[in-house]
Design an enzyme around this catalytic site. Structure first.
Site, PDB file in Angstrom:
ATOM      1  N   ASP A  44     -11.446   2.548   3.500  1.00 57.73           N
ATOM      2  CA  ASP A  44     -11.784   1.134   3.325  1.00 57.73           C
ATOM      3  C   ASP A  44     -13.302   0.949   3.222  1.00 57.73           C
ATOM      4  OD1 ASP A  44      -9.689  -0.656   3.111  1.00 57.73           O
ATOM      5  OD2 ASP A  44      -9.259  -0.645   5.264  1.00 57.73           O
ATOM      6  N   LYS A  49       0.833  -1.204   0.000  1.00 55.84           N
ATOM      7  CA  LYS A  49       0.000   0.000   0.000  1.00 55.84           C
ATOM      8  C   LYS A  49       0.868   1.255   0.000  1.00 55.84           C
ATOM      9  CE  LYS A  49      -3.836  -2.461   1.990  1.00 55.84           C
ATOM     10  NZ  LYS A  49      -4.433  -3.011   3.186  1.00 55.84           N
ATOM     11  N   GLN A  61      -4.757  -1.904   9.293  1.00 56.19           N
ATOM     12  CA  GLN A  61      -4.568  -3.226   8.689  1.00 56.19           C
ATOM     13  C   GLN A  61      -5.128  -4.323   9.606  1.00 56.19           C
ATOM     14  OE1 GLN A  61      -3.210  -3.778   5.541  1.00 56.19           O
ATOM     15  NE2 GLN A  61      -3.919  -5.858   5.899  1.00 56.19           N
TER      16      GLN A  61
END
Ligand code: NDP
Length: 283
Positions: free
Chosen positions: A119, A52, A96
């Site tokens: 997200d 990422k 994460q």
């Protein structure tokens, strides 16, 4: 023989668009910034976070990675989220998963400012996805939609079967297909006669996490088969939920693993980061 949908190539196109948008925003004095939080030392998570970070730097997005030790307390993690929520350099926040067991993932996600929830996991954004009026698309399902669009086929009126009902993949996936007027069935571990239901699908999305769950007899000839799964085969190779070799001769379109949905997820995340930067700057 199915046409192979090249997720790497589609993702590269999306990244180019993102890079152009990031540059355009920069020219207007707006820098796009993303924070990635990683708690603990799970090696797979460390790879995802690095990917990422790399993707951000390749598209001109400022990024910072917050590496926290496994023993980080809930309070410490929430305090960091609060700080990032208030940091004007940061437009998108990503924590994460999986988090170490003593941390409450749901609570952490609910602490992220929905405007920075790139997200799209926060209940507010999930609700917006449900009603079809959303700011951020959920990354993996949005990536899948882009791959389906790549075939040139319309979802409207198609029988769509999603195998898996997780909050991050299966459920939002079904919603996006529904929003495009697909007739959607969601299957899960308690579904009876999975094979018969899958065989009805014009569009079959597998998001389970079980190697070779989808076999040739479960696929309708000519179907679009999208494999979200990421598993390790007996010989340690990365593979999806679909028995690719057996299904390829039957399906109309198929995504490989690796090189299918995986690259799309990060590309769509970058897209969300730019969207967040625009919205937070009134653009
Ligand atoms: P979860 O474990 O959260 O969900 C798995 C789903 O599969 C559950 O709904 C479960 O049903 C269902 N399931 C389990 N066994 C069966 C079965 N025998 N038949 C039918 N359904 C079954 O996983 P995620 O949704 O998070 O991820 C799914 C897969 O996608 C994983 O391999 C993951 O690594 C991968 N993934 C890939 C991404 C990418 O970018 N390519 C991104 C995110 C995930 P029940 O609800 O009844 O337990």
């Amino acid at each position: 023989m199915a046409v192979r949908i090249d997720g790497k190539a589609v993702a590269a196109k999306v990244r180019e668009e993102v890079a152009a948008e990031v540059a355009e925003l920069k020219a207007q004095g707006v820098e796009t910034g993303m924070a990635v939080v990683l708690v603990g030392d799970d090696p797979a998570s460390a790879i995802y976070v690095n990917n990422k970070k790399k993707a951000c730097s390749e598209t001109g997005i400022y990024s910072e990675v917050h590496l926290l030790p496994t023993e980080t307390t809930q309070e410490e993690l929430l305090a960091l989220i609060e700080k990032l929520n208030g940091d004007p350099k940061i437009n998108g926040i990503l924590v994460q998963s999986p988090l170490p067991r003593h941390l409450d993932e749901k609570l952490v996600v609910e602490h992220i400012d929905p405007k920075k929830d790139v997200d799209a996991f926060h209940a507010y954004n999930v609700g917006r996805i449900m009603i079809g009026d959303f700011t951020f698309l959920p990354c993996t399902p949005a990536g899948v939609m882009k791959l389906i669009h790549e075939t040139g086929l319309s979802v409207e009126g198609k029988r769509c079967v999603v195998v898996g009902r997780s909050n991050i993949v299966g459920k939002p996936m079904a919603m996006l297909l529904l929003h495009e007027n697909g007739t959607v069935t969601i299957c899960h571990s308690k579904t009876k006669d999975l094979a018969a239901i899958c065989r009805e699908a014009d569009i079959l999305v597998a998001a389970v996490g079980m190697a070779k769950l989808i076999t040739a007899d479960m696929v309708k000839p000519g179907a679009v088969v999208i494999d979200v799964g990421m598993n390790r085969s007996e010989n340690g190779k990365l593979c999806g939920d679909v028995d690719y070799e057996a299904v390829e001769p039957i399906a109309g379109y198929i995504t490989p693993v690796p090189g299918g949905v995986g690259p799309m997820t990060i590309a769509m995340l970058l897209k969300n980061a730019v969207r967040a930067a625009r919205l937070q700057n009134g653009l």
